[in-house]
Write a protein that holds these residues in place. Structure first.
Motif, mmCIF file in Angstrom:
data_model
loop_
_atom_site.group_PDB
_atom_site.id
_atom_site.type_symbol
_atom_site.label_atom_id
_atom_site.label_comp_id
_atom_site.label_asym_id
_atom_site.label_seq_id
_atom_site.Cartn_x
_atom_site.Cartn_y
_atom_site.Cartn_z
ATOM 1 N N THR A 87 0.692 -1.107 0.081
ATOM 2 C CA THR A 87 0.121 -0.036 -0.027
ATOM 3 C C THR A 87 0.876 1.271 -0.153
ATOM 4 O OG1 THR A 87 -1.712 -1.158 1.379
ATOM 5 C CG2 THR A 87 -1.709 1.059 1.143
ATOM 6 N N LEU A 88 0.486 2.155 -1.058
ATOM 7 C CA LEU A 88 1.244 3.601 -1.073
ATOM 8 C C LEU A 88 0.020 4.340 -0.270
ATOM 9 C CD1 LEU A 88 2.627 3.441 -4.493
ATOM 10 C CD2 LEU A 88 3.803 3.288 -2.396
ATOM 11 N N VAL A 130 -0.952 8.080 -0.855
ATOM 12 C CA VAL A 130 -0.894 9.217 -1.811
ATOM 13 C C VAL A 130 -1.583 10.477 -1.402
ATOM 14 C CG1 VAL A 130 -1.402 10.027 -4.057
ATOM 15 C CG2 VAL A 130 -0.744 7.496 -3.780
ATOM 16 N N PRO A 131 -0.687 11.496 -1.036
ATOM 17 C CA PRO A 131 -1.078 12.665 -0.477
ATOM 18 C C PRO A 131 -2.653 13.232 -1.286
ATOM 19 C CG PRO A 131 1.205 12.771 -0.484
ATOM 20 C CD PRO A 131 0.755 11.333 -1.540
ATOM 21 N N GLU A 132 -3.562 13.850 -0.294
ATOM 22 C CA GLU A 132 -4.799 14.065 -1.014
ATOM 23 C C GLU A 132 -5.750 13.267 -1.497
ATOM 24 O OE1 GLU A 132 -4.166 17.584 -3.378
ATOM 25 O OE2 GLU A 132 -3.116 18.681 -1.499
ATOM 26 N N LEU A 133 -5.122 11.818 -1.877
ATOM 27 C CA LEU A 133 -5.920 10.933 -2.589
ATOM 28 C C LEU A 133 -6.142 9.480 -1.767
ATOM 29 C CD1 LEU A 133 -4.495 11.087 -6.143
ATOM 30 C CD2 LEU A 133 -6.565 12.260 -5.505
ATOM 31 N N GLY A 134 -5.322 9.523 -0.646
ATOM 32 C CA GLY A 134 -5.649 8.206 0.304
ATOM 33 C C GLY A 134 -4.702 7.273 -0.117
ATOM 34 N N ASP A 135 -5.239 5.896 0.116
ATOM 35 C CA ASP A 135 -4.219 4.643 0.069
ATOM 36 C C ASP A 135 -4.387 4.126 -1.431
ATOM 37 O OD1 ASP A 135 -3.395 4.907 2.478
ATOM 38 O OD2 ASP A 135 -4.722 3.288 3.292
ATOM 39 N N TYR A 136 -3.437 3.642 -1.860
ATOM 40 C CA TYR A 136 -3.342 3.097 -3.299
ATOM 41 C C TYR A 136 -2.495 1.731 -3.047
ATOM 42 C CZ TYR A 136 -3.229 2.553 -8.274
ATOM 43 O OH TYR A 136 -3.622 2.198 -9.561
ATOM 44 N N ASP A 137 -3.233 0.670 -3.563
ATOM 45 C CA ASP A 137 -2.640 -0.578 -3.556
ATOM 46 C C ASP A 137 -1.886 -1.042 -4.797
ATOM 47 O OD1 ASP A 137 -3.036 -1.244 -0.814
ATOM 48 O OD2 ASP A 137 -5.028 -1.677 -1.317
ATOM 49 N N VAL A 138 -0.658 -1.506 -4.765
ATOM 50 C CA VAL A 138 -0.154 -1.905 -5.683
ATOM 51 C C VAL A 138 0.344 -3.389 -5.836
ATOM 52 C CG1 VAL A 138 2.067 -1.711 -7.217
ATOM 53 C CG2 VAL A 138 1.023 0.202 -6.192
ATOM 54 N N THR A 191 2.372 -6.777 -7.291
ATOM 55 C CA THR A 191 3.512 -6.944 -8.003
ATOM 56 C C THR A 191 3.598 -8.558 -8.111
ATOM 57 O OG1 THR A 191 4.756 -7.186 -5.931
ATOM 58 C CG2 THR A 191 4.659 -5.026 -6.914
ATOM 59 N N LEU A 192 4.770 -8.910 -8.874
ATOM 60 C CA LEU A 192 4.992 -10.417 -8.980
ATOM 61 C C LEU A 192 6.267 -10.630 -7.958
ATOM 62 C CD1 LEU A 192 5.345 -11.189 -12.829
ATOM 63 C CD2 LEU A 192 3.362 -11.509 -11.132
ATOM 64 N N GLY A 193 6.027 -11.695 -7.375
ATOM 65 C CA GLY A 193 7.310 -12.075 -6.324
ATOM 66 C C GLY A 193 6.995 -11.478 -4.878
ATOM 67 N N ASP A 194 7.597 -10.122 -4.830
ATOM 68 C CA ASP A 194 7.511 -9.734 -3.248
ATOM 69 C C ASP A 194 7.581 -8.081 -3.602
ATOM 70 O OD1 ASP A 194 10.251 -8.944 -4.169
ATOM 71 O OD2 ASP A 194 10.998 -10.416 -3.049
ATOM 72 N N VAL A 195 7.846 -7.287 -2.603
ATOM 73 C CA VAL A 195 7.718 -5.908 -2.837
ATOM 74 C C VAL A 195 8.681 -5.335 -3.593
ATOM 75 C CG1 VAL A 195 9.305 -5.632 -0.890
ATOM 76 C CG2 VAL A 195 7.629 -4.067 -1.169
ATOM 77 N N GLN A 196 9.821 -6.173 -3.851
ATOM 78 C CA GLN A 196 10.764 -5.639 -5.015
ATOM 79 C C GLN A 196 10.379 -5.876 -6.265
ATOM 80 O OE1 GLN A 196 13.106 -3.179 -4.181
ATOM 81 N NE2 GLN A 196 12.486 -3.550 -1.820
ATOM 82 N N GLY A 197 9.324 -6.650 -6.694
ATOM 83 C CA GLY A 197 9.069 -7.341 -7.621
ATOM 84 C C GLY A 197 8.204 -6.220 -8.511
ATOM 85 N N PRO A 198 8.366 -6.622 -10.063
ATOM 86 C CA PRO A 198 7.714 -5.518 -10.952
ATOM 87 C C PRO A 198 6.299 -5.374 -10.808
ATOM 88 C CG PRO A 198 8.182 -7.713 -12.137
ATOM 89 C CD PRO A 198 8.798 -7.708 -10.694
#
Length: 268
Positions: free
Chosen positions: A39-40, A42-50, A52-59
């Motif tokens: 989860t990121l 984002v100022p003024e927009l709230g939480d945004y989930d991303v 990825t493949l693999g783990d937090v470092q994945g694409p």
């Protein structure tokens, strides 16, 4: 796996899920595709989930956010890259489409706008910042295609030709099918809802993303086990074996196991 460093203008670059329950949706897709989610804020927009493949470092594979309004149906939105969001919006409106969300800065990630075509199918525009779009495509568990279902295919050819400069090539799979192309590169497809309803489900005009899976039948069965629905049972067509699914909240997506690997998409 080959990772993507950028997307050319007019091509699909991102897919985003709007969910009434991001925690439950995150668990579903991570279990279905083996994704990781973080989860990121984002100022003024709230939480945004991303995802990825693999783990937090994945694409990066796709994004997710909460539904802005309880009246909205859960859905996937397909994003298309543009270099000039204002000019593209002007073209969309001149061609008969509508602007739903004006150009919005998403922190330092990029700039987006939400639109509809002349039949009301939602799609979004993306000008990349630190987020170029999907970090991997055309690989297992990643997006590999986008598809429009509409009533008036001739009107859609006109509209998207004006907006993105797409050309079309007609195919014949289980039903007449249109490929949208930029030069030699296939960017997506189109099917008539009238034809689709014979084989699958009733729906309003919409875009959906396709995700590459190693075993279409197993993924469809797994979807049902996890509380989703199989709207179109696994079906063989020339490009591969595919299925249309709905997640537990009702958002539609498709999966495909390609019939073969003919090299880069522009050669297919």
């Amino acid at each position: 796996m080959p990772e993507v460093t950028g997307h050319a203008a007019g091509r699909p670059s991102w897919a985003e899920l709007a969910s009434p329950d991001v925690k439950a949706s995150g668990e579903f897709y991570c279990r279905l595709f083996g994704w990781y989610v973080y989860t990121l804020t984002v100022p003024e927009l709230g939480d945004y989930d991303v995802f990825t493949l693999g783990d937090v470092q994945g694409p990066e594979v796709a994004g997710m956010q909460s539904l802005a309004d309880d009246a909205q149906p859960p859905s996937w939105t397909c994003y298309f890259r543009t270099d000039d969001i204002d000019a593209t919006l002007d073209t969309i409106k001149a061609a008969g489409g509508r602007e739903l969300v004006p150009p919005t800065d998403v922190s330092d990630l990029g700039q987006m706008a939400l639109c509809t075509d002349t039949e009301g199918a939602d799609f979004a525009l993306w000008v990349p910042g630190n987020l170029k779009g999907a970090g991997v495509v055309d690989e297992p568990s990643a997006m590999c295609w986008v598809e429009l279902a509409c009533r008036d295919t001739e009107e859609a050819r006109r509209f998207y030709g004006k907006v993105f400069g797409w050309q079309t090539v007609e195919r014949d799979y289980y039903t007449p099918y249109t490929n949208f192309k930029v030069g030699d590169w296939s960017v997506g497809g189109m099917v008539s809802i009238e034809q689709l309803s014979r084989y699958a489900y009733e729906a309003e005009p919409h875009w959906i993303p396709y995700f590459w899976v190693e075993d279409c039948d197993a993924t469809a069965a797994r979807t049902a086990e996890l509380g989703g629905r199989v709207l179109l049972q696994p079906t063989d067509i020339e490009p591969g074996r595919y299925s249309v699914l709905a997640d537990p909240a009702g958002a539609r997506l498709a999966v495909i196991t390609p019939a073969r690997d003919d090299g880069p998409r522009e050669a297919r």
